[in-house]
Design an enzyme around this catalytic site. Structure first.
Site, PDB file in Angstrom:
ATOM      1  N   GLU A 149       0.869  -1.185   0.000  1.00  0.00           N
ATOM      2  CA  GLU A 149       0.000   0.000   0.000  1.00  0.00           C
ATOM      3  C   GLU A 149       0.903   1.231   0.000  1.00  0.00           C
ATOM      4  OE1 GLU A 149      -3.614   1.946   2.668  1.00  0.00           O
ATOM      5  OE2 GLU A 149      -2.460   0.249   3.428  1.00  0.00           O
ATOM      6  N   HIS A 161       0.373   7.674   6.209  1.00  0.00           N
ATOM      7  CA  HIS A 161       1.602   7.244   5.544  1.00  0.00           C
ATOM      8  C   HIS A 161       2.626   8.369   5.589  1.00  0.00           C
ATOM      9  CE1 HIS A 161       0.097   3.552   3.211  1.00  0.00           C
ATOM     10  NE2 HIS A 161      -0.866   3.918   4.029  1.00  0.00           N
ATOM     11  N   ASP A 303      -8.164  -3.624   7.584  1.00  0.00           N
ATOM     12  CA  ASP A 303      -7.087  -2.635   7.654  1.00  0.00           C
ATOM     13  C   ASP A 303      -6.468  -2.663   9.045  1.00  0.00           C
ATOM     14  OD1 ASP A 303      -5.381  -0.719   6.636  1.00  0.00           O
ATOM     15  OD2 ASP A 303      -6.738   0.966   6.979  1.00  0.00           O
TER      16      ASP A 303
END
Length: 429
Positions: A149, A161, A303
């Site tokens: 990802e 991120h 997730d």
């Protein structure tokens, strides 16, 4: 442990409701622990002259394929994105995850690595290859290949991120440099099964056909793509949308963005899409809207992060930030940014069943048949047809005083061997 008891070769389940298509049917099911496959019962009895070594009366409970999670960042205190001092230590962490996942009904998954440096990918991806035939039942859930990802995602839709590791790919060689050539190209060393990337960043959309040619699923995610850009990616072969609604341009009536792909009615197949039905990432109505727009493409994902099962508190994350865990809710310290999930997949199934209007069979298909189809594993995983892997879960449908009808995982079978018996509150192996 193996060797202490004799594993029955042929097991027959009776008095059960098995998942067939979009229905729960009252049928028997035969499995073989030697081949690890589901048998055709008539053929087993009449042609092969087999008799079951064990007959299990499930008392009307549900028998479904083992659950598949295509987006899982870690569990049991282990994070797939964090290299360990040695490969042996990393692999031991994987074994802990695999056994923990099995207790929740998950028998196969895509270990997900978030946006990282090339050095991290090169170090961890070889351990995340598909487990294949070497995977013993007692090892628990198996890897079906890695889901990377990032880091080819939109800086404006990065979520948690780390911004400084994000990249843009001009040529396919940029992907090879980042992930490692052997991890991308079809062959025994290939590790990557799915890539989440923003099609509008760099020249990413042009690389989708090459990825597909190597058996890699391209998923649109962490993206600021317009509807037109998302449509172009779909035409190039994008087959999935990562955690729909989250970390992407919001739906707007004059530009529906990535969500608009669910409204296509031409001959081109609409992509599958992931939904995190943990009650935090999405409003129940958003889940209902997405499911009604494209019910056949819905895939429930967790997730989940390594914090699953750990006490509430503040924890260090992979990029130096800190994560606050409060029940299933994980947020980035100092902000309201959602940092993942700590819900189990069966909890997501229960939420989805309550919120979407889907019946039990269709809710279970969103974690079995649909992800298996996306992964090119129809007839192998996510199915109770003869010849499929005998990965099974036995489920009770109970009434919870607070939540209402709730599926609970009673037993888990891996390749024809019972590995978890939650009714006795202990793993079998």
């Amino acid at each position: 442990m193996p060797g202490k008891t004799t594993t029955p070769r042929i097991t027959k389940f009776t008095n059960c409701r098995i998942l067939r298509g979009n229905s729960l049917l009252e049928q028997d099911l035969w499995i073989d622990s030697v081949s690890g496959k589901i048998l055709r019962d008539q053929e087993a009895f009449y042609d092969l002259h087999l008799s079951p070594d064990e007959v299990i009366d499930l008392g009307g409970r549900i028998l479904a394929p083992g659950l598949i999670d295509v987006q899982l960042n870690g569990a049991q205190g282990f994070d797939f994105s964090v290299p360990q001092p040695s490969k042996d230590e990393y692999d031991e962490g994987l074994r802990l995850v695999n056994r923990g996942l099995a207790r929740t009904g998950v028998t196969a998954y895509l270990p997900t690595v978030v946006s990282s440096t090339p050095e991290v990918y090169h170090q961890v991806l070889p351990s995340l290859r598909p487990s294949g035939a070497k995977h013993a039942p007692e090892d628990g859930a198996e890897s079906l290949g890695a889901h990377v990802e990032g880091p080819f995602i939109s800086p404006g839709r990065n979520g948690v991120h780390k911004p400084e590791v994000l990249r843009a790919a001009a040529a396919f060689a940029d992907l090879e440099h980042c992930y490692g050539r052997a991890n991308l190209l079809a062959g025994p060393a290939q590790s990557v099964k799915m890539i989440t990337a923003a099609p509008e960043v760099g020249n990413m959309a042009a690389h989708i056909p090459a990825l597909a040619a190597n058996g890699i699923i391209y998923s649109i995610g962490h993206s600021d793509a317009s509807y037109e850009q998302a449509l172009a990616a779909s035409k190039h072969g994008a087959a999935m949308i990562t955690h729909l609604f989250n970390a992407m341009r919001p739906f707007y009536h004059r530009n529906p963005g990535v969500f608009g792909l669910l409204g296509q009615n031409d001959r081109r197949p609409r992509p599958c899409y992931g939904l995190i039905a943990d009650g935090i990432h999405l409003h129940p109505t958003s889940i209902r809207i997405a499911y009604n727009a494209h019910p056949d493409g819905c895939i429930l994902v967790t997730d989940a992060m390594k914090l699953c099962g750990l006490p509430d508190g503040v924890y260090d994350w992979t990029n130096g930030d800190r994560i606050i865990k409060s029940g299933p809710r994980l947020t980035l310290e100092g902000s309201d940014k959602i940092a993942g999930s700590s819900a189990t997949l069966i909890e997501c199934v229960n939420n989805f069943r309550r919120w979407s209007g889907a019946d039990t069979a269709r809710a279970l298909n969103a974690v079995t048949a649909v992800p298996a189809r996306l992964l090119g594993l129809e007839g192998v995983k996510g199915s109770l047809e003869s010849g499929a892997d005998a990965d099974l879960v036995v489920l009770s449908d109970v009434m919870d005083d607070y939540a209402g009808p709730t599926l609970t995982v009673d037993q888990v079978w891996k390749r024809g061997v019972k590995i978890v018996d939650n009714e006795k509150d202990r793993p079998v192996v």
